[in-house]
Design a protein around this motif. Structure first.
Motif, PDB file in Angstrom:
ATOM      1  N   GLY A   1     -15.283 -37.878  -3.321  1.00 16.79           N
ATOM      2  CA  GLY A   1     -14.785 -38.922  -4.211  1.00 16.79           C
ATOM      3  C   GLY A   1     -13.440 -39.473  -3.768  1.00 16.79           C
TER       4      GLY A   1
ATOM      5  N   ARG B   1     -23.251 -36.042  -9.466  1.00 17.90           N
ATOM      6  CA  ARG B   1     -23.775 -37.231 -10.154  1.00 17.90           C
ATOM      7  C   ARG B   1     -24.993 -36.882 -11.002  1.00 17.90           C
ATOM      8  NH1 ARG B   1     -21.690 -42.042  -8.587  1.00 17.90           N
ATOM      9  NH2 ARG B   1     -20.403 -42.063  -6.677  1.00 17.90           N
TER      10      ARG B   1
ATOM     11  N   GLU C   1     -15.841 -35.564 -10.220  1.00 22.39           N
ATOM     12  CA  GLU C   1     -15.261 -35.216  -8.927  1.00 22.39           C
ATOM     13  C   GLU C   1     -14.432 -33.950  -9.116  1.00 22.39           C
ATOM     14  OE1 GLU C   1     -12.281 -36.960  -5.446  1.00 22.39           O
ATOM     15  OE2 GLU C   1     -12.528 -38.033  -7.350  1.00 22.39           O
TER      16      GLU C   1
ATOM     17  N   TYR D   1     -12.085 -35.100 -12.178  1.00 23.19           N
ATOM     18  CA  TYR D   1     -12.016 -36.513 -12.562  1.00 23.19           C
ATOM     19  C   TYR D   1     -13.411 -36.981 -12.974  1.00 23.19           C
ATOM     20  CZ  TYR D   1      -7.593 -36.121 -10.049  1.00 23.19           C
ATOM     21  OH  TYR D   1      -6.350 -35.726  -9.626  1.00 23.19           O
TER      22      TYR D   1
ATOM     23  N   TYR E   1     -16.200 -40.142 -14.097  1.00 22.77           N
ATOM     24  CA  TYR E   1     -16.512 -41.543 -13.816  1.00 22.77           C
ATOM     25  C   TYR E   1     -17.794 -41.923 -14.552  1.00 22.77           C
ATOM     26  CZ  TYR E   1     -13.419 -40.526  -9.845  1.00 22.77           C
ATOM     27  OH  TYR E   1     -12.373 -40.138  -9.064  1.00 22.77           O
ATOM     28  N   ARG E   2     -17.848 -43.180 -14.964  1.00 24.61           N
ATOM     29  CA  ARG E   2     -19.079 -43.779 -15.482  1.00 24.61           C
ATOM     30  C   ARG E   2     -19.238 -45.125 -14.784  1.00 24.61           C
ATOM     31  NH1 ARG E   2     -17.858 -43.956 -20.505  1.00 24.61           N
ATOM     32  NH2 ARG E   2     -18.610 -41.842 -21.040  1.00 24.61           N
TER      33      ARG E   2
ATOM     34  N   ASP F   1     -19.049 -45.445 -11.732  1.00 19.03           N
ATOM     35  CA  ASP F   1     -18.017 -45.363 -10.688  1.00 19.03           C
ATOM     36  C   ASP F   1     -16.646 -45.864 -11.140  1.00 19.03           C
ATOM     37  OD1 ASP F   1     -19.652 -44.163  -8.786  1.00 19.03           O
ATOM     38  OD2 ASP F   1     -20.434 -46.100  -8.115  1.00 19.03           O
ATOM     39  N   LYS F   2     -16.463 -45.950 -12.469  1.00 21.62           N
ATOM     40  CA  LYS F   2     -15.158 -46.325 -13.006  1.00 21.62           C
ATOM     41  C   LYS F   2     -14.585 -45.131 -13.772  1.00 21.62           C
ATOM     42  CE  LYS F   2     -16.257 -51.239 -13.370  1.00 21.62           C
ATOM     43  NZ  LYS F   2     -16.367 -52.412 -14.294  1.00 21.62           N
ATOM     44  N   PRO F   3     -13.267 -44.920 -13.700  1.00 24.66           N
ATOM     45  CA  PRO F   3     -12.661 -43.754 -14.342  1.00 24.66           C
ATOM     46  C   PRO F   3     -12.949 -43.687 -15.834  1.00 24.66           C
ATOM     47  CG  PRO F   3     -11.098 -44.795 -12.852  1.00 24.66           C
ATOM     48  CD  PRO F   3     -12.267 -45.727 -12.961  1.00 24.66           C
TER      49      PRO F   3
ATOM     50  N   ASP G   1      -4.777 -38.166 -15.884  1.00 20.64           N
ATOM     51  CA  ASP G   1      -6.073 -38.807 -15.691  1.00 20.64           C
ATOM     52  C   ASP G   1      -7.155 -37.828 -15.261  1.00 20.64           C
ATOM     53  OD1 ASP G   1      -4.949 -38.294 -13.232  1.00 20.64           O
ATOM     54  OD2 ASP G   1      -5.661 -40.152 -12.297  1.00 20.64           O
ATOM     55  N   TYR G   2      -6.957 -36.519 -15.500  1.00 24.68           N
ATOM     56  CA  TYR G   2      -7.944 -35.535 -15.068  1.00 24.68           C
ATOM     57  C   TYR G   2      -8.050 -34.419 -16.099  1.00 24.68           C
ATOM     58  CZ  TYR G   2      -3.660 -33.128 -13.568  1.00 24.68           C
ATOM     59  OH  TYR G   2      -2.417 -32.559 -13.536  1.00 24.68           O
TER      60      TYR G   2
END
Length: 413
Positions: A41, A49, A56, A71, A73-74, A76-78, A107-108
């Motif tokens: 990532g 996935r 990630e 991290y 993602y949905r 491929d966006k945070p 952010d994690y």
């Protein structure tokens, strides 16, 4: 537990050993493992996935104890970390399971515990977000290999069980082999006179009571006999027939099997060397070793060097490899302690930046990073990184290490 520090974000991305069947990629629970590299990532972590949702997973070690940072993602966006619930289980060799919960941070998602070495396990991931549940499993191994019993036997692999041991503290010193005072005698005439016969030369073996010389007394003109006071070898001959006896010794006899080693002990060690302490001795050629004890410590110090003299007894069998005048090395066991956990010193190997032993579970072998205490030539105290009762490799560890190196099971960060 010691830690492995890196200056960058680290990733749980360790290759499955070739001996264990190839490299595996992350998968949904119940799916079949595929071979090949895994997707990385934006933070160089392993991507997991499921539909349009992804995680990630990274292992972060920059200035902190190893921890997971994950991290989400949905499409491929945070995704904000507070929108995801996450747990991870690490199933280690032998069945031990480490479980980690996660809390949002920046952010994690950050794990609530330290990821201890070795970073070798089967990983189980469970996540929930937006009313959906997700599961993944994947292997993440390092320092692990599987070897058949037949191959291990052929390679000389031997196993012991880690447990309590008596660990001695040693002082190493150099010394010299000498004949003991009781093993040496000077042969003198009882009365002054003329030596009329001699029986013996340097190197001759003599028995106690054997005739060595006949002397004609200067006072009585009677001839009397001089015999050997001990059995041994004539090492000095100081007179010839026709000489007068005077005060000098006629012969010196030494028993080369009645030996001890003399060590000059410096002041810093003098108070620690005691009668009865075990000593391991070896000659400088390395072809002779023997175990003995300190038999005496002379209480007076040498004026010039301030050393004291320690005598170490040598049994008669030592005469086969130790000779008078020969240099010798001695390791004095000046202290000992009973420790709850120790391994054979010869079992310890280097792996990455660690000192390790190879633990055995079934036919699988895996590194155990050790936190080490006292160390002697025979035993090393273990303060962490290994559990009591673990079977570990004492001999043939080179075979295990070679198989691991061949498989390329390195720490992939």
């Amino acid at each position: 537990m010691t830690k492995y520090l890196l200056g960058t974000v680290s990733i749980i991305a360790l290759s499955l050993l070739a001996a264990c069947g190839g490299t595996a990629t992350p998968q949904k629970e119940g799916a079949t493992a595929a071979t090949g590299d895994y997707e990385r990532g934006p933070h160089r972590g392993r991507m997991l996935r499921d539909g349009n949702f992804a995680l990630e997973i990274t292992l972060f070690e920059d200035g902190v104890e190893p921890e997971f940072r994950v991290y989400a993602y949905r499409d491929d966006k945070p995704v904000k970390p507070n929108e995801v619930k996450l747990s991870v289980q690490l199933v280690r060799l032998g069945g031990k399971v480490d479980t980690f919960a996660f809390a949002p941070q920046e952010d994690y998602l950050r794990s609530n515990g330290i990821i201890t070495e070795p970073h070798s396990f089967d990983v189980r991931v469970q996540a929930s977000e937006g009313g959906r549940n997700h599961k993944w499993t994947y292997p993440s191994y390092e320092g692990r290999t599987t070897i058949t019993p037949e191959a291990a036997k052929a390679g000389g692999v031997k196993i012991e069980t880690a447990g309590a041991a008596t660990v001695s503290e040693f002082i190493d010193m150099g010394g010299r082999v000498e004949v003991t005072p009781e093993g040496r005698a000077e042969v003198r005439a009882r009365l002054p006179g003329l030596i009329v016969s001699l029986n013996g030369k340097i190197g001759d073996q003599v028995r106690r009571g054997q005739l060595l010389a006949r002397v004609e007394s200067s006072h009585s003109l009677q001839v009397y006999s001089i015999t050997a006071p001990i059995s041994g070898t004539i090492v000095e001959k100081n007179v010839n027939v026709g000489d007068t006896t005077g005060d000098r010794a006629l012969f010196a006899i030494a028993d080369a099997t009645d030996l001890h080693a003399e060590f000059f002990v410096y002041p810093r060690d003098a108070e620690r060397v005691r009668v009865g302490q075990p000593v391991s001795l070896k000659n400088l050629s390395g072809d002779g070793t023997i175990e003995s004890v300190v038999e005496a410590v002379v209480p007076t110090a040498d004026v010039a060097s301030q050393t004291v003299l320690a005598h170490v007894h040598l049994p008669r069998i030592a005469a086969r490899t130790f000779r008078p005048g020969m240099a010798v090395e001695g390791s004095f066991a000046v202290a000992e302690a009973n420790v709850p956990l120790a391994v054979r010193t010869k079992a310890i190997q280097r792996f990455r930046d660690f000192e390790v032993v190879f633990a055995k579970v079934g036919n699988t072998y895996e590194v155990r990073m050790l936190e080490i205490g006292r160390r002697t030539p025979e035993w090393t105290e273990v303060l962490g990184g290994l559990e009591a009762g673990t079977q570990y490799v004492t001999d043939g560890a080179f075979l295990i290490r070679a198989d691991i190196d061949k498989a390329g099971a390195s720490h992939d960060h």
